[in-house]
Design an enzyme around this catalytic site. Sequence first.
Site, PDB file in Angstrom:
ATOM      1  N   PRO A   1      30.913 -46.778  -2.317  1.00 56.86           N
ATOM      2  CA  PRO A   1      31.497 -47.843  -2.345  1.00 56.86           C
ATOM      3  C   PRO A   1      30.545 -49.116  -3.774  1.00 56.86           C
ATOM      4  O   PRO A   1      30.114 -48.680  -3.989  1.00 56.86           O
ATOM      5  CB  PRO A   1      30.856 -48.742  -0.885  1.00 56.86           C
ATOM      6  CG  PRO A   1      30.491 -48.099  -1.030  1.00 56.86           C
ATOM      7  CD  PRO A   1      30.080 -46.292  -1.842  1.00 56.86           C
TER       8      PRO A   1
ATOM      9  N   THR B   1      31.924 -52.744  -5.381  1.00 59.01           N
ATOM     10  CA  THR B   1      33.149 -54.276  -5.667  1.00 59.01           C
ATOM     11  C   THR B   1      33.876 -54.371  -6.600  1.00 59.01           C
ATOM     12  O   THR B   1      33.372 -54.138  -8.120  1.00 59.01           O
ATOM     13  CB  THR B   1      31.635 -55.149  -4.998  1.00 59.01           C
ATOM     14  OG1 THR B   1      30.633 -55.502  -4.080  1.00 59.01           O
ATOM     15  CG2 THR B   1      32.401 -56.346  -5.654  1.00 59.01           C
TER      16      THR B   1
ATOM     17  N   HIS C   1      27.196 -51.004   5.618  1.00 57.96           N
ATOM     18  CA  HIS C   1      25.832 -51.515   4.744  1.00 57.96           C
ATOM     19  C   HIS C   1      24.997 -51.956   5.162  1.00 57.96           C
ATOM     20  O   HIS C   1      24.721 -53.277   5.278  1.00 57.96           O
ATOM     21  CB  HIS C   1      26.796 -52.620   3.326  1.00 57.96           C
ATOM     22  CG  HIS C   1      26.625 -52.683   2.195  1.00 57.96           C
ATOM     23  ND1 HIS C   1      25.390 -51.530   1.898  1.00 57.96           N
ATOM     24  CD2 HIS C   1      27.017 -53.222   0.680  1.00 57.96           C
ATOM     25  CE1 HIS C   1      25.231 -52.221   0.494  1.00 57.96           C
ATOM     26  NE2 HIS C   1      26.141 -52.742  -0.079  1.00 57.96           N
ATOM     27  N   GLY C   2      24.347 -51.061   4.904  1.00 62.91           N
ATOM     28  CA  GLY C   2      22.379 -51.471   5.233  1.00 62.91           C
ATOM     29  C   GLY C   2      21.563 -51.244   4.255  1.00 62.91           C
ATOM     30  O   GLY C   2      20.626 -51.699   4.470  1.00 62.91           O
TER      31      GLY C   2
ATOM     32  N   TYR D   1      21.599 -57.165   1.990  1.00 58.21           N
ATOM     33  CA  TYR D   1      22.237 -57.509   1.938  1.00 58.21           C
ATOM     34  C   TYR D   1      22.073 -57.630   3.806  1.00 58.21           C
ATOM     35  O   TYR D   1      20.799 -57.553   3.721  1.00 58.21           O
ATOM     36  CB  TYR D   1      24.440 -57.462   2.189  1.00 58.21           C
ATOM     37  CG  TYR D   1      24.672 -57.410   0.975  1.00 58.21           C
ATOM     38  CD1 TYR D   1      24.434 -58.444  -0.263  1.00 58.21           C
ATOM     39  CD2 TYR D   1      24.408 -55.847  -0.031  1.00 58.21           C
ATOM     40  CE1 TYR D   1      24.829 -58.343  -1.338  1.00 58.21           C
ATOM     41  CE2 TYR D   1      24.816 -56.131  -1.322  1.00 58.21           C
ATOM     42  CZ  TYR D   1      24.979 -57.469  -1.681  1.00 58.21           C
ATOM     43  OH  TYR D   1      25.848 -57.497  -3.396  1.00 58.21           O
TER      44      TYR D   1
ATOM     45  N   ARG E   1      24.925 -47.058   5.267  1.00 57.59           N
ATOM     46  CA  ARG E   1      24.777 -46.606   3.125  1.00 57.59           C
ATOM     47  C   ARG E   1      23.063 -47.327   3.680  1.00 57.59           C
ATOM     48  O   ARG E   1      23.314 -48.708   4.636  1.00 57.59           O
ATOM     49  CB  ARG E   1      25.237 -47.537   2.440  1.00 57.59           C
ATOM     50  CG  ARG E   1      24.709 -46.588   0.748  1.00 57.59           C
ATOM     51  CD  ARG E   1      25.488 -47.588   0.028  1.00 57.59           C
ATOM     52  NE  ARG E   1      26.025 -46.371  -0.957  1.00 57.59           N
ATOM     53  CZ  ARG E   1      25.564 -46.868  -2.527  1.00 57.59           C
ATOM     54  NH1 ARG E   1      26.478 -48.173  -2.427  1.00 57.59           N
ATOM     55  NH2 ARG E   1      25.903 -45.582  -3.166  1.00 57.59           N
TER      56      ARG E   1
ATOM     57  N   GLY F   1      29.502 -43.415  -8.086  1.00 57.64           N
ATOM     58  CA  GLY F   1      29.943 -44.682  -7.892  1.00 57.64           C
ATOM     59  C   GLY F   1      30.776 -45.115  -9.692  1.00 57.64           C
ATOM     60  O   GLY F   1      32.365 -44.439  -9.655  1.00 57.64           O
ATOM     61  N   ARG F   2      29.806 -45.523 -10.823  1.00 58.65           N
ATOM     62  CA  ARG F   2      30.573 -45.859 -11.806  1.00 58.65           C
ATOM     63  C   ARG F   2      31.768 -44.918 -12.580  1.00 58.65           C
ATOM     64  O   ARG F   2      32.604 -45.634 -12.958  1.00 58.65           O
ATOM     65  CB  ARG F   2      29.930 -45.954 -12.439  1.00 58.65           C
ATOM     66  CG  ARG F   2      29.084 -47.552 -12.337  1.00 58.65           C
ATOM     67  CD  ARG F   2      27.965 -47.709 -13.296  1.00 58.65           C
ATOM     68  NE  ARG F   2      27.350 -47.083 -12.804  1.00 58.65           N
ATOM     69  CZ  ARG F   2      25.665 -46.937 -13.560  1.00 58.65           C
ATOM     70  NH1 ARG F   2      25.623 -47.897 -15.062  1.00 58.65           N
ATOM     71  NH2 ARG F   2      24.313 -46.244 -13.336  1.00 58.65           N
TER      72      ARG F   2
END
Length: 357
Positions: free
Chosen positions: A23, A25, A172-173, A177, A224, A312-313
């Site tokens: 994931p 953003t 989203h753990g 957050y 996560r 990711g990236r």
Amino acid sequence: MATLFDSYRLGDLALPNRVVMAPMTRVRAAAGGLATPSMATYYAQRASAGLIVSEGVQPSLIGQSNPGTPGLYTDEQTASWRPVTEAVHANGGRIFAQIMHGGRVSHPDTTGFQPAGPSAVPATGDVFTPTGPQPAPMPRALDLAEIPEHAESYAHAARHAVEAGFDGVELHGANGYLISQFLSTNANLRTDRYGGSVANRIRFAVEAVSATVDAIGAARTAIRLSPGATFWGVEETEVPELYVALLSEFARLGLAYVHFEATTDDEVLLGLRRAWPGTLVMNPVYPMGPKQAGRDDADRWLAQGADLISFGRAFISNPDLVERLRGALPIAPVDEATYYQGGDAGYLTYPAYQHTA
């Protein structure tokens, strides 16, 4: 040993490979937290991943962390996601929605609400707002009576996700957050049953996950985690004990998978792998650190017991990342300036690898 390109059975899903799109953003949602046609194209371009996990999706307005992010708590938002999931499925892919409640990592200019968290302790650093970065504001401490509704908000969003065609959800753990804030010992100063001891600090996470399992089933519910991470100023003590206790509860619930970030040393992570009997997704390098995950990192963690590896990236700038990894082809660099700028540049404009004669 399994390879990155072996198939894998994840509940009812047959994954053609063990590559997961992590994931990320991208702040490309329309007003009102709506998914867009460009988002459908973006995810469909990456459907060769064994599994896609969407960007963080807020489960409520007060749960929104950043401007320009999508939601899954209204009928209109749900309808806007259907073309996205349909496009991914049409291209042969599978997609989970990541449900992300920002907690204290938010701003009144973004949501119209004072952020809320376990305690009245602000995050460290600047948060994004519609007018640019601003210092993280003082959150209000959640009243004991209202905590269950925030745990239930994950389940509410999960119902909308399934209705929108997602194959499951990942809570989203991680990364400082709301769930991570409750796990923390400096963001969570509560003296009631949600704070203090390990058993109390994991309570909110377990309640949020349990509510989601009740709503859509364990086979479609995942989480996560970022053990020992310090994002947004959170700190955790008793990290192995904290996460072993958490994993024990998740094993009892039978979650689809747990998704770890490499935010602590290998010794701790390998101990947590041994404590978790289910499917493990491993993000093998420190998130947003100087190094991007590559094939060597993936192979190392597959050898150490991970089942799936998230990238990711590299997926931002390589929509065909699976094929590039399989063929040992060059990995295109990513333009960091376009991460959050909006528009299709740096979003839909990265091409697949061009073979030359």
